[in-house]
Design a protein around this motif. Structure first.
Motif, mmCIF file in Angstrom:
data_model
loop_
_atom_site.group_PDB
_atom_site.id
_atom_site.type_symbol
_atom_site.label_atom_id
_atom_site.label_comp_id
_atom_site.label_asym_id
_atom_site.label_seq_id
_atom_site.Cartn_x
_atom_site.Cartn_y
_atom_site.Cartn_z
ATOM 1 N N GLY A 31 -4.832 -13.439 -2.289
ATOM 2 C CA GLY A 31 -4.846 -13.861 -3.674
ATOM 3 C C GLY A 31 -5.241 -12.785 -4.667
ATOM 4 O O GLY A 31 -5.074 -12.963 -5.867
ATOM 5 N N LYS A 32 -5.745 -11.681 -4.205
ATOM 6 C CA LYS A 32 -6.134 -10.589 -5.109
ATOM 7 C C LYS A 32 -4.876 -9.874 -5.606
ATOM 8 O O LYS A 32 -3.880 -9.783 -4.900
ATOM 9 C CB LYS A 32 -7.043 -9.601 -4.394
ATOM 10 N N LYS A 33 -4.946 -9.342 -6.814
ATOM 11 C CA LYS A 33 -3.807 -8.618 -7.377
ATOM 12 C C LYS A 33 -3.731 -7.180 -6.890
ATOM 13 O O LYS A 33 -2.704 -6.540 -6.986
ATOM 14 C CB LYS A 33 -3.871 -8.649 -8.893
ATOM 15 N N GLY A 34 -4.843 -6.684 -6.357
ATOM 16 C CA GLY A 34 -4.878 -5.319 -5.848
ATOM 17 C C GLY A 34 -6.306 -4.840 -5.728
ATOM 18 O O GLY A 34 -7.251 -5.572 -6.008
ATOM 19 N N ALA A 57 0.562 -4.179 -0.415
ATOM 20 C CA ALA A 57 0.470 -3.584 0.918
ATOM 21 C C ALA A 57 -0.894 -2.913 1.095
ATOM 22 O O ALA A 57 -1.495 -2.443 0.121
ATOM 23 C CB ALA A 57 1.589 -2.567 1.109
ATOM 24 N N ILE A 58 -1.356 -2.876 2.335
ATOM 25 C CA ILE A 58 -2.660 -2.272 2.634
ATOM 26 C C ILE A 58 -2.574 -1.345 3.847
ATOM 27 O O ILE A 58 -1.705 -1.502 4.702
ATOM 28 C CB ILE A 58 -3.738 -3.341 2.918
ATOM 29 N N ASP A 59 -3.472 -0.385 3.888
ATOM 30 C CA ASP A 59 -3.733 0.390 5.092
ATOM 31 C C ASP A 59 -4.863 -0.300 5.831
ATOM 32 O O ASP A 59 -5.771 -0.870 5.196
ATOM 33 C CB ASP A 59 -4.171 1.817 4.758
ATOM 34 N N VAL A 60 -4.836 -0.247 7.157
ATOM 35 C CA VAL A 60 -5.844 -0.926 7.967
ATOM 36 C C VAL A 60 -6.338 0.018 9.059
ATOM 37 O O VAL A 60 -5.534 0.627 9.763
ATOM 38 C CB VAL A 60 -5.268 -2.201 8.624
ATOM 39 N N LEU A 73 -2.954 1.294 10.716
ATOM 40 C CA LEU A 73 -1.723 0.691 10.227
ATOM 41 C C LEU A 73 -1.501 1.180 8.806
ATOM 42 O O LEU A 73 -2.377 1.015 7.951
ATOM 43 C CB LEU A 73 -1.805 -0.831 10.252
ATOM 44 N N CYS A 74 -0.362 1.755 8.562
ATOM 45 C CA CYS A 74 -0.046 2.324 7.252
ATOM 46 C C CYS A 74 0.844 1.372 6.459
ATOM 47 O O CYS A 74 1.894 0.935 6.956
ATOM 48 C CB CYS A 74 0.653 3.668 7.445
ATOM 49 N N ALA A 75 0.416 1.048 5.256
ATOM 50 C CA ALA A 75 1.205 0.246 4.304
ATOM 51 C C ALA A 75 1.720 -1.065 4.915
ATOM 52 O O ALA A 75 2.902 -1.369 4.836
ATOM 53 C CB ALA A 75 2.345 1.080 3.732
ATOM 54 N N GLU A 93 -9.958 -2.332 5.347
ATOM 55 C CA GLU A 93 -8.693 -2.442 4.617
ATOM 56 C C GLU A 93 -8.813 -1.699 3.296
ATOM 57 O O GLU A 93 -9.853 -1.760 2.643
ATOM 58 C CB GLU A 93 -8.367 -3.916 4.347
ATOM 59 N N GLY A 94 -7.743 -1.023 2.926
ATOM 60 C CA GLY A 94 -7.703 -0.308 1.651
ATOM 61 C C GLY A 94 -6.288 -0.274 1.130
ATOM 62 O O GLY A 94 -5.358 -0.773 1.777
#
Length: 112
Positions: A31-34, A57-60, A73-75, A93-94
Motif C-alpha cells: 500500500g505504500k507509494k514508495g 519494485a524492490i530489491d531484497v 533479488l534485484c527489482a 527491502e529497499g
C-alpha cells in the motif's frame, strides 16, 4: 538505524525501519507509494516474501543469522512471490536497484 556492508565498508541504507511483529511483517510495504532514497525495511523472522498489493519494485536481501547475505533479488516487481531461502533469518527491502548495486551474496552486513 542504518545498514553497512561490512565486507566493503559501504553504507547500504541510511534509515531502516523494523517489522518484527505479525502485523508489521504481514503489511510490510503493501500500500505504500514508495520509499525515500536510502530508506528500507527489515522483516524478521523471514525466509520468503511477496509483493502483492505493492506499487513499486524492490530489491531484497535475504540474510542469515550471522548477517551473511544469502540471496539478492534485484527489482522484484509487484505481484510476485520469492522462493523460500533456506537459512534466512531476515530480509531487508529497499528501492529497486539500490541494494543490489551495493551488496552481493556472501557479503556481511551490519545494522547500526
Amino acid at each position: 538505524m542504518k545498514v553497512i556492508n561490512v565486507t566493503t565498508g559501504e553504507e547500504i541504507l541510511k534509515e531502516l525501519n523494523i517489522a518484527d511483529t505479525f502485523v508489521r511483517r504481514f503489511m510490510g510495504l503493501m500500500g505504500k507509494k514508495g520509499l525515500c532514497p536510502g530508506f528500507g525495511l527489515k522483516i524478521e523472522p523471514c525466509s520468503s516474501i511477496h509483493t502483492f498489493n505493492m506499487r513499486f519494485a524492490i530489491d531484497v536481501l535475504f540474510v542469515s543469522e550471522d548477517h551473511k547475505v544469502l540471496e539478492v533479488l534485484c527489482a522484484m516487481t509487484p505481484g510476485k512471490v520469492s522462493s523460500v531461502v533456506k537459512g534466512s533469518r531476515y530480509v531487508i527491502e529497499g528501492n529497486a536497484n539500490e541494494l543490489s548495486d551495493k551488496v552481493k551474496i556472501g557479503d556481511e552486513i551490519q545494522i547500526l
